[in-house]
Scaffold this motif. Sequence first.
Motif, PDB file in Angstrom:
ATOM      1  N   ARG A  25      32.180  61.693  33.110  1.00  0.00           N
ATOM      2  CA  ARG A  25      31.848  61.937  31.697  1.00  0.00           C
ATOM      3  C   ARG A  25      32.902  62.851  31.058  1.00  0.00           C
ATOM      4  O   ARG A  25      33.334  62.628  29.929  1.00  0.00           O
ATOM      5  CB  ARG A  25      30.459  62.581  31.599  1.00  0.00           C
ATOM      6  N   SER A  29      35.636  62.013  28.019  1.00  0.00           N
ATOM      7  CA  SER A  29      35.713  62.769  26.766  1.00  0.00           C
ATOM      8  C   SER A  29      37.099  63.399  26.563  1.00  0.00           C
ATOM      9  O   SER A  29      37.292  64.206  25.645  1.00  0.00           O
ATOM     10  CB  SER A  29      34.628  63.843  26.726  1.00  0.00           C
ATOM     11  N   HIS A  92      42.218  70.217  28.161  1.00  0.00           N
ATOM     12  CA  HIS A  92      41.857  69.345  27.045  1.00  0.00           C
ATOM     13  C   HIS A  92      42.966  69.443  26.009  1.00  0.00           C
ATOM     14  O   HIS A  92      43.164  70.509  25.413  1.00  0.00           O
ATOM     15  CB  HIS A  92      40.500  69.757  26.446  1.00  0.00           C
ATOM     16  N   GLN A 125      27.979  71.114  28.943  1.00  0.00           N
ATOM     17  CA  GLN A 125      28.280  69.677  29.011  1.00  0.00           C
ATOM     18  C   GLN A 125      28.516  69.212  30.448  1.00  0.00           C
ATOM     19  O   GLN A 125      29.038  68.125  30.670  1.00  0.00           O
ATOM     20  CB  GLN A 125      29.532  69.376  28.176  1.00  0.00           C
TER      21      GLN A 125
END
Length: 173
Positions: A25, A29, A92, A125
């Motif tokens: 997941r 993302s 990220h 998350q």
Amino acid sequence: MVDWVRLELDVDQFDDAAFEPYLERAQESGITFTTLAELGDTAEHRRALYDLNRTCSADIPERGEFYTYDEYVAQRIEVPSFETAGVVLALHGGRWVGMSGTSLHPDKGHAFSEMTGVLAPYRGQGLSLALKLLAIRFVRSSGYRRPATFHHPRNASAIAMNRRLGFVDRLGR
Ligand SMILES: CC(C)(COP(=O)(O)OP(=O)(O)OC[C@H]1O[C@@H](n2cnc3c(N)ncnc32)[C@H](O)[C@@H]1OP(=O)(O)O)[C@@H](O)C(=O)NCCC(=O)NCCS
């Protein structure tokens, strides 16, 4: 005196498959996972690790003042137990947003789960579970079985995170 919560995990009992969805997941993302070994143990990366660790540590109850950069390098990096492959990182868009560090202590025969931290906007998350899945694989592949950790009793999120992974109270030590 602080009554530390001391935890350990039996990696042979750890169910990787239950936590792989968190890794998938996160990757879907846009998060990428790597290690300091893969990125390279450079001055720039040491500074990025320090900044991430310091930022996340500000949320640890009664953590007190964090190391200066020079103290961090001397006491946390340039020590025999430090493993660049044991520093799992979540990135990220080039930004370092999460970490989980594991040190190895061959003299004592144990692995120690050091700092796990996720930047506040990325919390809740499942990112810590993905990081720790990779950290547990590092422990296993390094030939260790029972990573240990300890937390301040008021660090509810960290304690819950580790219990969620299967860490249990470490008795007798
Ligand atoms: C602890 C920390 C790493 C958790 O990161 P995270 O990515 O937000 O955690 P996750 O979303 O992966 O949640 C994993 C589990 O931890 C627990 N948890 C996470 N945040 C929690 C909170 N605020 N309260 C209670 N439990 C919490 C839950 O059990 C959760 O699993 P679940 O949602 O399936 O029930 C993060 O809060 C953090 O960086 N804290 C500051 C640094 C720190 O204290 N690190 C630990 C010391 S080494």
